[in-house]
Design an enzyme around this catalytic site. Structure first.
Site, PDB file in Angstrom:
ATOM      1  CD  GLU A 133      -2.458  -7.138   2.543  1.00  0.00           C
ATOM      2  OE1 GLU A 133      -2.175  -6.215   2.856  1.00  0.00           O
ATOM      3  OE2 GLU A 133      -2.512  -7.730   4.358  1.00  0.00           O
ATOM      4  N   GLY A 148       0.632  -5.194   0.827  1.00  0.00           N
ATOM      5  CA  GLY A 148      -0.185  -5.292  -0.100  1.00  0.00           C
ATOM      6  C   GLY A 148      -0.507  -6.199  -1.374  1.00  0.00           C
ATOM      7  CB  ALA A 191      -0.405  -0.003   1.331  1.00  0.00           C
ATOM      8  CD  GLU A 222       2.025  -5.608   5.974  1.00  0.00           C
ATOM      9  OE1 GLU A 222       2.508  -6.447   5.837  1.00  0.00           O
ATOM     10  OE2 GLU A 222       1.525  -5.566   4.587  1.00  0.00           O
TER      11      GLU A 222
HETATM   12  N1  CAA Z   1       4.304   3.410  -0.970  1.00  0.00           N
HETATM   13  C1  CAA Z   1       5.020   4.746  -1.380  1.00  0.00           C
HETATM   14  N2  CAA Z   1       5.965   4.593  -2.221  1.00  0.00           N
HETATM   15  C2  CAA Z   1       6.620   3.101  -2.499  1.00  0.00           C
HETATM   16  C3  CAA Z   1       6.929   2.751  -1.850  1.00  0.00           C
HETATM   17  C4  CAA Z   1       5.298   1.731  -0.411  1.00  0.00           C
HETATM   18  N3  CAA Z   1       4.691   0.867  -0.382  1.00  0.00           N
HETATM   19  N4  CAA Z   1       7.346   0.804  -1.655  1.00  0.00           N
HETATM   20  C5  CAA Z   1       8.114   1.527  -2.439  1.00  0.00           C
HETATM   21  N5  CAA Z   1       7.952   3.566  -2.809  1.00  0.00           N
HETATM   22  C6  CAA Z   1       8.678   3.890  -3.592  1.00  0.00           C
HETATM   23  C7  CAA Z   1      10.016   5.003  -2.959  1.00  0.00           C
HETATM   24  O1  CAA Z   1       9.369   5.867  -2.145  1.00  0.00           O
HETATM   25  C8  CAA Z   1      11.122   5.269  -3.940  1.00  0.00           C
HETATM   26  O2  CAA Z   1      10.349   7.035  -4.593  1.00  0.00           O
HETATM   27  P1  CAA Z   1      11.315   8.307  -4.230  1.00  0.00           P
HETATM   28  O3  CAA Z   1      12.037   7.783  -5.399  1.00  0.00           O
HETATM   29  O4  CAA Z   1       9.539   9.560  -4.516  1.00  0.00           O
HETATM   30  O5  CAA Z   1      12.074   7.939  -3.225  1.00  0.00           O
HETATM   31  C9  CAA Z   1      10.404   4.406  -5.228  1.00  0.00           C
HETATM   32  O6  CAA Z   1       9.173   3.971  -5.354  1.00  0.00           O
HETATM   33  C10 CAA Z   1      11.766   3.834  -5.209  1.00  0.00           C
HETATM   34  O7  CAA Z   1      11.770   3.269  -4.158  1.00  0.00           O
HETATM   35  P2  CAA Z   1      13.038   2.072  -3.098  1.00  0.00           P
HETATM   36  O8  CAA Z   1      13.920   3.862  -4.097  1.00  0.00           O
HETATM   37  O9  CAA Z   1      12.692   2.215  -1.792  1.00  0.00           O
HETATM   38  O10 CAA Z   1      13.351   0.937  -4.713  1.00  0.00           O
HETATM   39  P3  CAA Z   1      14.392   0.377  -3.281  1.00  0.00           P
HETATM   40  O11 CAA Z   1      14.835  -0.405  -4.719  1.00  0.00           O
HETATM   41  O12 CAA Z   1      15.774   1.209  -3.339  1.00  0.00           O
HETATM   42  O13 CAA Z   1      14.048  -0.478  -2.192  1.00  0.00           O
HETATM   43  C11 CAA Z   1      11.976  -1.761  -1.522  1.00  0.00           C
HETATM   44  C12 CAA Z   1      12.431  -1.733  -3.157  1.00  0.00           C
HETATM   45  C13 CAA Z   1      12.708  -2.566  -0.631  1.00  0.00           C
HETATM   46  C14 CAA Z   1      10.833  -2.652  -1.965  1.00  0.00           C
HETATM   47  C15 CAA Z   1      11.857  -0.438  -0.596  1.00  0.00           C
HETATM   48  O14 CAA Z   1      11.230   0.400  -1.792  1.00  0.00           O
HETATM   49  C16 CAA Z   1       9.943  -0.996   0.577  1.00  0.00           C
HETATM   50  O15 CAA Z   1      11.004  -1.159   1.404  1.00  0.00           O
HETATM   51  N6  CAA Z   1       9.399  -0.262   0.633  1.00  0.00           N
HETATM   52  C17 CAA Z   1       8.065  -0.420   0.806  1.00  0.00           C
HETATM   53  C18 CAA Z   1       7.708  -2.550   0.500  1.00  0.00           C
HETATM   54  C19 CAA Z   1       6.647  -2.154   2.135  1.00  0.00           C
HETATM   55  O16 CAA Z   1       6.754  -1.814   3.548  1.00  0.00           O
HETATM   56  N7  CAA Z   1       5.545  -2.594   2.279  1.00  0.00           N
HETATM   57  C20 CAA Z   1       4.613  -2.482   3.128  1.00  0.00           C
HETATM   58  C21 CAA Z   1       3.690  -1.599   2.621  1.00  0.00           C
HETATM   59  S1  CAA Z   1       2.066  -1.058   4.308  1.00  0.00           S
HETATM   60  C22 CAA Z   1       1.338  -1.922   3.104  1.00  0.00           C
HETATM   61  O17 CAA Z   1       0.814  -2.795   2.344  1.00  0.00           O
HETATM   62  C23 CAA Z   1      -0.190  -2.400   4.280  1.00  0.00           C
HETATM   63  C24 CAA Z   1      -1.432  -3.145   4.026  1.00  0.00           C
HETATM   64  O18 CAA Z   1      -0.992  -4.463   4.311  1.00  0.00           O
HETATM   65  C25 CAA Z   1      -2.750  -2.488   3.064  1.00  0.00           C
END
Ligand code: CAA
Length: 259
Positions: free
Chosen positions: A113, A110, A65, A133
Site C-alpha cells: 500500500e 501495508g 502493518a 491480509e
Molecule cells: N508484523 C509483525 N512482525 C512481522 C511482520 C508483520 N507484518 N512480518 C514479519 N514480522 C516479523 C516476524 O514475526 C519475525 O519476528 P520474530 O523473529 O520475532 O519471530 C521477523 O519479522 C522475521 O520474519 P519471518 O521469520 O517470518 O521471516 P521469513 O523470511 O520467514 O518470512 C514473510 C517473511 C513471508 C514476509 C513473513 O514474515 C510474513 O508472512 N509476514 C507477514 C506478512 C503479512 O501478512 N503482511 C500483511 C500485514 S496486515 C496489513 O498490512 C494490513 C493493512 O493493510 C494495514
C-alpha cells in the site's frame, strides 16, 4: 526531529527515507507510522528538497502493518490505525514532491500500500509484492483494495486480494505495478540516478504533473482536462517557463529556479 525507526539521508535535492526495523521486516507499527507522517510533513516544508526515495533496511521494504501490535486491537483502535495509514499515504500522494519507492524486498500488505502511493516504483529482483491480509482474516486497511484496483484493474486486483498470493518483481512489472526491475546491488544507484534527474527539473512542474496525473485519474476527463489547461496557463507566469523556452532557443541547458 530524531527518528527511532527511520534513517534519513539528504543528498542535495533528494531525501532518502529508509524504514529501519529490520528485525520485524520493517513492519509498520504505530510509532513508525507516526514517524513517517512526521518526516513527510517535515520534508514538505524543506524547500531544498525536490524528490524523496523511500526504501527499507535489510531484506524487506515493508512486510505490512505490525501484526503483533494489531492482534489485540479493538474495532475502534483498528479504525484509528487504518485512518492513520490512510492519512500518511494521502499526504504522500498529495505531496508536491515525487516519491520513488525503491522496493528492496518484501512489500506486503501495508508495504504494498505504501509502494502504491508512491509515484514511481523500482523493484529489486528480490522483491515480493502482495496483499496477504486475507490470510490473517482481515481485509486491507491502508488503501490496498482501492489503489491496487486503480493500478492493475479489477480482475487482477481481485485475484491478488482474494488469494493473498504474492508476486515477483517481474510479475509486478507485467501488471504495470512497478516501473522497472533492477538487480539488488544496483537498486539504490538507479533510484538515486532517477531521483537526481527529476530533481534537476523545475519543481513547479514536477508538482503540477504529479497533481494532474493523480487528480485526473479520479475525476471525469473533461474536468481533468480543464485542470490541465489551468495548470498549463499558470506555467506561463513562472520564471522556469521563461528560462526553459529561452534556453531552448539559445541552445543551452535551462537553469531552473523552481519558481
Ligand atoms: N508484523 C509483525 N512482525 C512481522 C511482520 C508483520 N507484518 N512480518 C514479519 N514480522 C516479523 C516476524 O514475526 C519475525 O519476528 P520474530 O523473529 O520475532 O519471530 C521477523 O519479522 C522475521 O520474519 P519471518 O521469520 O517470518 O521471516 P521469513 O523470511 O520467514 O518470512 C514473510 C517473511 C513471508 C514476509 C513473513 O514474515 C510474513 O508472512 N509476514 C507477514 C506478512 C503479512 O501478512 N503482511 C500483511 C500485514 S496486515 C496489513 O498490512 C494490513 C493493512 O493493510 C494495514
Amino acid at each position: 526531529m530524531t527518528y527511532e525507526n527511520l534513517i534519513i539521508e539528504r543528498d542535495e535535492g533528494v531525501a532518502v527515507v529508509r524504514i529501519n526495523r529490520p528485525s520485524a521486516l520493517n513492519a509498520l507499527n504505530l510509532d513508525t507510522i507516526k514517524e513517517l507522517t512526521e518526516v513527510v510533513r517535515e520534508m514538505e516544508e524543506d524547500t531544498n528538497l525536490k524528490v524523496v526515495v523511500l526504501t527499507g533496511e535489510g531484506k524487506a521494504f515493508i512486510a505490512g502493518a505490525d501484526i503483533k501490535q494489531m492482534a489485540g486491537f479493538t474495532p475502534l483502535e483498528a479504525r484509528r490505525f487504518a485512518g492513520m495509514g490512510h492519512h500518511l499515504l494521502d499526504m504522500v500522494e498529495a505531496s508536491r514532491m515525487p516519491y520513488i519507492a525503491a522496493v528492496n524486498g518484501f512489500a506486503l500488505g501495508g508495504g504494498c500500500e505504501v509502494m502504491m502511493a508512491c509515484d514511481i516504483v523500482l523493484a529489486s529482483t528480490k522483491a515480493k509484492i502482495g496483499q496477504p491480509e486475507i490470510n490473517l482474516g482481515i481485509s486491507p486497511g491502508f488503501g490496498g483494495t482501492q489503489r491496487l484496483t486503480r493500478h492493475v484493474g479489477r480482475f487482477k486486483a481481485k485475484e491478488l486480494l482474494l488469494t493473498g498470493d504474492s508476486i515477483t518483481a517481474d510479475e509486478a512489472l507485467e501488471l504495470g505495478l512497478v516501473n522497472r526491475v533492477v538487480e539488488p546491488d544496483l537498486l539504490m544507484d538507479e533510484a538515486m540516478e532517477l531521483a537526481r534527474k527529476i530533481a534537476s527539473k523545475s519543481a513547479v512542474q514536477t508538482a503540477f504533473i504529479k497533481d494532474l496525473v493523480n487528480r485526473g485519474a479520479d475525476i471525469d476527463l473533461s474536468t481533468a482536462n480543464a485542470l490541465e489547461i489551468s495548470y498549463f496557463s499558470s506555467s506561463f507566469s513562472t520564471h522556469d517557463q521563461k528560462e526553459g523556452m529561452r534556453a531552448f532557443m539559445e541552445k543551452r541547458k535551462p537553469e531552473f529556479k523552481d519558481e
